[in-house]
Design an enzyme around this catalytic site. Structure first.
Site, PDB file in Angstrom:
ATOM      1  N   CYS B  85       9.766  -8.386   5.107  1.00 53.80           N
ATOM      2  CA  CYS B  85       9.674  -9.817   5.392  1.00 53.80           C
ATOM      3  C   CYS B  85      11.048 -10.483   5.298  1.00 53.80           C
ATOM      4  CB  CYS B  85       8.640 -10.456   4.457  1.00 53.80           C
ATOM      5  SG  CYS B  85       8.127 -12.103   4.967  1.00 53.80           S
ATOM      6  N   HIS B 194       3.671  -6.787   4.503  1.00 60.01           N
ATOM      7  CA  HIS B 194       4.023  -6.461   3.118  1.00 60.01           C
ATOM      8  C   HIS B 194       3.297  -5.239   2.567  1.00 60.01           C
ATOM      9  CE1 HIS B 194       6.282 -10.194   1.990  1.00 60.01           C
ATOM     10  NE2 HIS B 194       5.686 -10.613   3.096  1.00 60.01           N
ATOM     11  N   GLU B 196       3.947  -3.700  -0.134  1.00 60.84           N
ATOM     12  CA  GLU B 196       3.849  -3.748  -1.603  1.00 60.84           C
ATOM     13  C   GLU B 196       2.626  -4.515  -2.093  1.00 60.84           C
ATOM     14  OE1 GLU B 196       5.511  -5.714   0.205  1.00 60.84           O
ATOM     15  OE2 GLU B 196       6.073  -7.593  -0.763  1.00 60.84           O
TER      16      GLU B 196
END
Lengths: 119, 232
Positions: B85, B194, B196
């Site tokens: 991002c 994302h 994560e």
């Protein structure tokens, strides 16, 4: 203090969502003759000390390397403040130190932009 | 394996990235933008967030941070670097990957669980996927529209540097539905969604099997760990 102006615009071929949103609002206000809006950035760089061509060249370099990203934007112009109508002329601005829109020009001989100035 | 996560002023997902690295089995190392020290890490993550308030351009000021000198040097020497991002925006601003990110064509911030297709498994961060695999990880951005010149785009496509493509919808106007790209060498990968945020059952995207059970993001980190073991 001298001020150098850098103007940056999104590349013409790219969609400019900000401009598109503003253009949409103009349409809703009935301002149909304005068919497009594109929004860019204006940087005013204040220089400590006199500005000369070397300083202008340095700002030009920064304009291309930092103030803009050539993948998505174009540098439209790098010039002394005043050249685009906020001061009297490039020569006058250079002589007295440049003015910007919010500069207090009281006591200087810097004239207001000439009538008919379209900037 | 030790994987560094650089925290910039305005980073939001640095702790999530550290957690993902830990869950995947590596040791996360917190790095600071103002240092000139990578603390001997084996790989790097530039996390998501809004560094410097997205001023100037997203990721632009962060890409000029002191530590970026070392990050760029390490990336050019082959260290695996993942930009997520805002981290992807920094990679683009630092010219570690081609292209640029502009405001979403919708003009709005988008937050959704996003299906992606893995287009390349030859990068440092995608070796654990299979080519064409479809994954779902969260997407949340306001300026995620990937653009590049026609020439650059053709090269990215031709050289297999398009790593992820959006499925179902193109959420931000990205050219060719591109969600993530790599550098020519494949060690540097940047993407808008994302990974994560999809590493632990109970906290990921919904799947047909169970609510919030999606952990497709874990493979990013597992891939780079696996690669380091093979290479060791």
């Amino acid at each position: 203090m001298p001020t150098i102006v850098v103007e940056v615009m999104p590349k013409a071929e790219l969609l400019d969502p900000q401009g598109k949103a503003v253009a949409g609002a103009l349409g809703r206000l009935g301002k149909d003759k304005f068919t497009g809006v594109r929004i860019g950035k204006r940087f005013e760089i204040t220089v400590d000390g006199p500005a000369d061509d070397a300083v202008l060249a340095e700002v030009q370099e920064l304009a291309e390397s930092m103030f803009s990203n050539s993948v998505i934007e174009d540098v439209i112009s790098v010039h002394y403040a005043g050249v685009d109508g906020f001061g009297a002329s490039a020569a006058a601005d250079f002589a007295v130190g440049n003015v910007t829109e919010d500069t207090d020009v009281t006591g200087t001989d810097v004239a207001t932009p000439p009538a008919g100035e379209t900037h | 394996m030790r994987i560094g996560v650089v925290t910039f002023p305005g980073s939001l997902d640095d702790r999530d990235a550290q957690r993902a690295i830990r869950i995947a089995g590596a040791e996360p190392v917190a790095l600071w933008h103002g240092d000139h020290d990578l603390h001997g890490v084996d790989a790097l993550v530039l996390p998501g967030g809004f560094s410097y308030g997205d001023y100037l351009r997203c990721g632009a000021i962060a890409s000029l941070s002191p530590i970026m000198t070392e990050v760029i040097d390490a990336a050019n020497k082959g260290m695996p670097v993942l930009g997520i991002c805002n981290g992807f925006q920094m990679l683009a601003e630092a010219h570690l990957v081609d292209g640029g990110l502009i405001r979403n064509d919708s003009g709005t911030f988008i937050c959704r669980d996003q299906r992606l297709r893995v287009e390349s498994t030859s990068t440092a961060w995608t070796g654990g996927f299979s080519t064409g695999q479809e994954i779902t990880i969260p997407l949340k951005n306001g300026e995620g529209g990937f653009i590049a010149s026609a020439e650059t785009l053709a090269r990215l496509e031709g050289e297999g540097q398009v790593v992820f493509r959006y499925l179902d919808v193109n959420p931000n106007g990205s050219l060719n539905d591109i969600a993530g790209v790599s550098n020519a060498r494949g060690n540097v990968v940047g993407l808008m969604p994302h990974p994560e945020h999809a590493v632990e059952p109970g906290f990921g995207p919904d799947t047909p099997a169970a609510m919030r059970s999606g952990i497709d993001g874990l493979t990013f980190f597992a891939s780079v760990i696996e690669r380091s073991l093979v290479g060791a």
